[in-house]
Scaffold this motif. Structure first.
Motif, PDB file in Angstrom:
ATOM      1  N   THR A  69      -1.590   6.362   0.713  1.00  0.00           N
ATOM      2  CA  THR A  69      -0.595   5.329   1.299  1.00  0.00           C
ATOM      3  C   THR A  69       0.701   6.057   0.987  1.00  0.00           C
ATOM      4  OG1 THR A  69      -1.102   4.228  -0.544  1.00  0.00           O
ATOM      5  CG2 THR A  69      -1.992   3.470   1.289  1.00  0.00           C
ATOM      6  N   LEU A 113       4.067   7.696   1.487  1.00  0.00           N
ATOM      7  CA  LEU A 113       4.724   8.616   2.545  1.00  0.00           C
ATOM      8  C   LEU A 113       3.563   8.569   3.862  1.00  0.00           C
ATOM      9  CD1 LEU A 113       6.466  11.230   0.558  1.00  0.00           C
ATOM     10  CD2 LEU A 113       7.322   9.065   1.137  1.00  0.00           C
ATOM     11  N   ARG A 114       2.776   7.703   3.622  1.00  0.00           N
ATOM     12  CA  ARG A 114       1.710   7.794   4.717  1.00  0.00           C
ATOM     13  C   ARG A 114       0.655   8.731   4.568  1.00  0.00           C
ATOM     14  NH1 ARG A 114       6.429   6.849   8.517  1.00  0.00           N
ATOM     15  NH2 ARG A 114       6.541   4.574   8.410  1.00  0.00           N
ATOM     16  N   ILE A 154       5.169  -5.296  -1.606  1.00  0.00           N
ATOM     17  CA  ILE A 154       3.824  -5.387  -2.335  1.00  0.00           C
ATOM     18  C   ILE A 154       3.526  -6.638  -2.237  1.00  0.00           C
ATOM     19  CG2 ILE A 154       2.529  -4.688  -4.195  1.00  0.00           C
ATOM     20  CD1 ILE A 154       4.557  -2.556  -4.803  1.00  0.00           C
ATOM     21  N   LEU A 210       2.119  -7.675   1.143  1.00  0.00           N
ATOM     22  CA  LEU A 210       1.033  -7.111   1.525  1.00  0.00           C
ATOM     23  C   LEU A 210      -0.196  -7.683   0.886  1.00  0.00           C
ATOM     24  CD1 LEU A 210      -0.362  -4.775   2.835  1.00  0.00           C
ATOM     25  CD2 LEU A 210       0.134  -3.279   0.689  1.00  0.00           C
ATOM     26  N   ALA A 211      -0.075  -7.749  -0.337  1.00  0.00           N
ATOM     27  CA  ALA A 211      -1.305  -8.535  -1.307  1.00  0.00           C
ATOM     28  C   ALA A 211      -1.666  -9.942  -0.817  1.00  0.00           C
ATOM     29  CB  ALA A 211      -0.847  -8.568  -2.673  1.00  0.00           C
ATOM     30  N   PHE A 214       0.130  -2.551   8.662  1.00  0.00           N
ATOM     31  CA  PHE A 214      -0.516  -1.741   7.233  1.00  0.00           C
ATOM     32  C   PHE A 214      -1.697  -2.501   6.595  1.00  0.00           C
ATOM     33  CE2 PHE A 214       0.458  -0.485   2.632  1.00  0.00           C
ATOM     34  CZ  PHE A 214      -0.120   0.709   2.789  1.00  0.00           C
ATOM     35  N   ALA A 224      -4.584  -1.354   8.224  1.00  0.00           N
ATOM     36  CA  ALA A 224      -4.984  -0.077   8.205  1.00  0.00           C
ATOM     37  C   ALA A 224      -5.709  -0.053   6.785  1.00  0.00           C
ATOM     38  CB  ALA A 224      -3.456   0.814   8.027  1.00  0.00           C
ATOM     39  N   LYS A 274       2.916   4.074  13.082  1.00  0.00           N
ATOM     40  CA  LYS A 274       3.495   4.071  11.616  1.00  0.00           C
ATOM     41  C   LYS A 274       3.361   2.613  11.251  1.00  0.00           C
ATOM     42  CE  LYS A 274       6.277   8.001  11.792  1.00  0.00           C
ATOM     43  NZ  LYS A 274       7.811   8.680  11.585  1.00  0.00           N
ATOM     44  N   THR A 275       2.949   2.433   9.927  1.00  0.00           N
ATOM     45  CA  THR A 275       2.938   1.141   9.415  1.00  0.00           C
ATOM     46  C   THR A 275       3.367   1.492   8.007  1.00  0.00           C
ATOM     47  OG1 THR A 275       0.600   1.176   8.691  1.00  0.00           O
ATOM     48  CG2 THR A 275       0.796   0.683  10.821  1.00  0.00           C
ATOM     49  N   ILE A 280       5.180  -0.372   4.168  1.00  0.00           N
ATOM     50  CA  ILE A 280       6.090  -1.327   3.449  1.00  0.00           C
ATOM     51  C   ILE A 280       7.242  -0.640   2.703  1.00  0.00           C
ATOM     52  CG2 ILE A 280       4.318  -3.144   3.112  1.00  0.00           C
ATOM     53  CD1 ILE A 280       3.904  -2.229   0.269  1.00  0.00           C
ATOM     54  N   LEU A 305       9.426  -0.127  -0.962  1.00  0.00           N
ATOM     55  CA  LEU A 305       9.720  -0.278  -2.244  1.00  0.00           C
ATOM     56  C   LEU A 305      10.977  -0.591  -2.434  1.00  0.00           C
ATOM     57  CD1 LEU A 305       7.672   2.573  -4.159  1.00  0.00           C
ATOM     58  CD2 LEU A 305       7.304   0.172  -3.410  1.00  0.00           C
ATOM     59  N   SER A 351      13.392   0.842  -3.894  1.00  0.00           N
ATOM     60  CA  SER A 351      14.198   2.170  -4.082  1.00  0.00           C
ATOM     61  C   SER A 351      14.173   2.955  -2.457  1.00  0.00           C
ATOM     62  CB  SER A 351      13.532   3.073  -4.965  1.00  0.00           C
ATOM     63  OG  SER A 351      12.198   3.358  -4.704  1.00  0.00           O
ATOM     64  N   ASN A 392       9.749   2.290   3.802  1.00  0.00           N
ATOM     65  CA  ASN A 392       8.585   2.668   4.133  1.00  0.00           C
ATOM     66  C   ASN A 392       8.132   3.878   3.272  1.00  0.00           C
ATOM     67  OD1 ASN A 392       8.632   1.262   6.660  1.00  0.00           O
ATOM     68  ND2 ASN A 392      10.423   2.662   7.538  1.00  0.00           N
ATOM     69  N   LEU A 393       8.213   3.605   1.904  1.00  0.00           N
ATOM     70  CA  LEU A 393       7.736   4.585   0.992  1.00  0.00           C
ATOM     71  C   LEU A 393       6.159   4.569   0.973  1.00  0.00           C
ATOM     72  CD1 LEU A 393      10.457   4.702  -1.819  1.00  0.00           C
ATOM     73  CD2 LEU A 393       9.987   6.550  -0.149  1.00  0.00           C
ATOM     74  N   VAL A 394       5.760   3.518   1.146  1.00  0.00           N
ATOM     75  CA  VAL A 394       4.297   3.173   1.416  1.00  0.00           C
ATOM     76  C   VAL A 394       3.550   3.016   2.620  1.00  0.00           C
ATOM     77  CG1 VAL A 394       2.565   1.680   0.348  1.00  0.00           C
ATOM     78  CG2 VAL A 394       4.189   2.578  -1.159  1.00  0.00           C
ATOM     79  N   GLY A 395       2.860   3.593   3.037  1.00  0.00           N
ATOM     80  CA  GLY A 395       2.297   3.262   4.386  1.00  0.00           C
ATOM     81  C   GLY A 395       0.999   4.158   4.943  1.00  0.00           C
ATOM     82  N   ALA A 396       0.803   4.018   6.282  1.00  0.00           N
ATOM     83  CA  ALA A 396      -0.231   4.709   6.596  1.00  0.00           C
ATOM     84  C   ALA A 396       0.006   5.016   8.347  1.00  0.00           C
ATOM     85  CB  ALA A 396      -1.558   3.897   6.436  1.00  0.00           C
TER      86      ALA A 396
END
Lengths: 373, 373
Positions: free
Chosen positions: A128, A130-131, B89, B92-93, B124, B127, B153-154, B156, B158, B160, B163-167
């Protein structure tokens, strides 16, 4: 003698191919020393985040870092508490933060050094971030070596159930070094054998017979016997996951014993029972149900129970009420809208398509194997 | 007249094929009323979790639920606060918990009713729930209709970076109903046009010329002009993402203007600037850099700025220091170990492979377009 029988287990290298990915597998005593070179070769990474836990880190993190450094790879080390509870949203978010701090970009990789918990958690964080960035599995428990390290299932738990959140993300590389088992507590080693037995009973009767024949050597942790079992189990797992990466058909066979297994762990709050132990009991439940509704020969059930016994694995539920198991099963991810579905074995080495079973029959079987009313 | 030119925009149906997935796209005024029937047809779901936000929910959730109910589909409604901050996050949770409460199994689906934030977050969550359940996009903003709703592209954010976290997780179905734009604030509609302009300038010169020719109609929200622009933009996006699902080649062209765009949003704390507005300014930066280092004709830069102006979109950074943008760019996911890489346009309609640019040149250009020292 046993040692002679198993002497010739040569280093083995093979590649598991998936529609969109491939996993290189490297099985050899001492393979950990090649971690850096192999990581560089397969991923091109010059920097990794090495994820481990508080049990494994003190034993092997320094050797892993040294191997990486020798290949010119910088390492950021992240150590999580040992145990299933680290497969949590909080630890996942912590890994993401560490990836961010490390400036982890698509050009680098994640290395999971540990058992199934570390692999599931670090693999999912890699899936998860950077995808999706590459990850490398260095399983240190027998259970992870034979089962969780290959196949790309990654994920975390929610309070209500295991692996409810996750992704399929194939590791680029898996390094299996049976020498690491020397430090694995005997109880954990035996628990890992439960997954080998599962692969034999549900998918590959010859593997089951190997386990029967060499049960004594496996039970005491004979290294060559373990190496043989690991290699054969990985071959079986490879055959299955490469044909059904996304767990929509044949791969469900690997869930044999896991419906009750997961529920048992949940109902016990992941305390006092190891995953492999829970699967051992779960297999006894699934095999009994198979005798009752799928035509399994009762002699096969007896062979399963005898083998588990000779490997020092439990066959009965302890300290848990049937109703708590049933509640946990309803949360199991294999549930559909109406009922939990069970992987059964009409005969040894052959699993059926998952099917619902009446609540009444499940209840009776749970009570048979020791659940309290 | 404009209306006559655009009159004939018929309902359109097409399928985007990926190696392991397919997305059905259905573009028509009033398509929302078909949500239930189409969901049933494509996913077979009899239960969905409908995710929306506090802006869109009051406008369209009841109609969406009615359409679903008419097709025999039960709905659990989850409403998140409108705005980028919901891509967190914590939210998402929260969705995972709601999926769990709803007993969301592999037999059901997630519907994202809203703009890019709702699609990214709900997509996401889908996913990662049970390692992937189907999801359906019902974009309600122009930006989501032309860009984020297709391509899978999905993710969330952070604190900083975005879209640093995704799938990558392709929606099974995307329903584009231009009638929903009637309630979109004019400023958001204009911001969505920035992504259309981007697709033209970086990938498809004919689309750019369509925008130029009908800028006045687009600026005032002429429904037929918008429907034409949406359809053409989706065709361009489809062509690109179907050839490069995982963003490893051609698809990076769609990041044109986004290096500075994302950094601008981050540096402003996502306050006071819409994503499309940030991309508009980001394109001006990238086009200036393209003139300087990639041989772009300065006349093309002037045409870009003129088009953005006539669509009511910003061309200059405001309220932000160059150093804050540079810091945010270092966190952008397109960074590699050494430097941020830029998508440039050697000529209109053609983007280059992403490349690093010297810090000094970037700084000079940021100051040119209004960043404070």
């Amino acid at each position: 003698m046993t040692r002679a029988i198993f002497r010739a287990v040569p280093p083995i290298r093979f590649t598991i191919r998936f529609p969109n990915a491939a996993t290189r597998v490297w099985i050899a005593r001492g393979a950990l020393a090649s971690l850096g070179r192999e990581t560089r070769r397969v991923t091109g990474a010059t920097r990794v985040v090495l994820v481990t836990d508080t049990h494994v880190g003190p034993l092997y993190a320094a050797r892993a870092r040294r191997a990486l450094r020798h290949a010119g790879i910088e390492t950021d080390l992240v150590t999580v508490p040992a145990g299933e509870r680290s497969k949590s949203i909080e630890r996942l978010a912590g890994l993401w933060r560490r990836f961010d701090d490390a400036g982890l970009s698509r050009a680098v990789a994640v290395v999971a050094l540990g058992g199934g918990v570390v692999g599931d958690l670090a693999g999912f964080a890699a899936a998860t971030w950077l995808r999706g960035v590459p990850w490398i599995g260095v399983p240190t428990s027998l259970l992870a070596m034979v089962d969780s390290a290959v196949g790309g299932k990654t994920g975390i738990d929610l309070p209500s159930g295991k692996n409810l959140v996750g992704a399929f993300h194939q590791p680029s590389l898996v390094i299996v070094d049976p020498a690491l088992l020397a430090t694995l507590p005997a109880r954990h080693r035996r628990a890992g054998l439960a997954e080998v037995v599962k692969m034999g009973f549900a998918c590959d009767a010859p593997l089951f017979r190997v386990c029967e024949r060499h049960a004594a050597a496996l039970a005491v942790g004979n290294p060559a016997a373990l190496a043989t079992a690991i290699t054969r189990a990985l071959r079986v797992k490879t055959r299955i996951v490469s044909r059904d990466e996304r767990d929509r058909g044949e791969r469900t066979a690997l869930n044999f014993g896991h419906t009750v297994g997961h529920a048992y762990e949940t109902a016990r709050g992941y305390r006092g029972v190891l995953h492999g132990e829970a699967v051992a009991v779960g297999m006894c439940v699934a095999a009994r149900l198979s005798v009752r509704v799928a035509g399994l020969d009762p002699a096969a059930l007896r062979r399963l129970e005898r083998l588990l016994a000779s490997l020092g694995l439990p066959r009965r539920l302890t300290g848990v009420r049937a109703i708590a198991l049933e509640r946990a099963m309803r949360h199991d991810k294999k549930r559909d809208a109406r009922a939990t579905r069970w992987v059964l074995t009409p005969r040894m080495g052959h699993a059926s398509v998952p099917q619902p079973i009446t609540t009444r029959l499940v209840r009776a079987t749970l009570l048979d194997v020791g659940a309290r009313i």
